[in-house]
Design a protein around this motif. Sequence first.
Motif: not given
Length: 106
Positions: A54-65, A81-84
């Motif tokens: 399991q890897q827990f990556v911090i991604l920009p919200n716009e990249k997630i979609q 506010n801008h990362h998940t």
Amino acid sequence: MIAKGALIGLQFEALFTDNLYFQLARHAIEKAMQMKQMFQEHGYEFYLDSPTNQQFVILPNEKIQRLEKYVQFTHWGPYDNHHTICRFVTSWATTDEDMNTLRDCL
């Protein structure tokens, strides 16, 4: 109940015969480390350093979609506010093709 217990026992017996469980786990962890390296090469940060599948990556919200269209992962929680924080998991069934798909999306 006894029959169900016997069925579960048979599954465990098969998994621990000839080190099958450890072979499957090794494959999952190798793919996770390969995936971790891909994210690192693209400059992504990790919420925590995980030696597991399991890897827990911090991604920009716009990249997630965009990623969600091609790769399965879970939203673990907001980072700011801008990362998940997103959880990516590999398994015995993770293929090179799966890894190539992720690489192409990154």
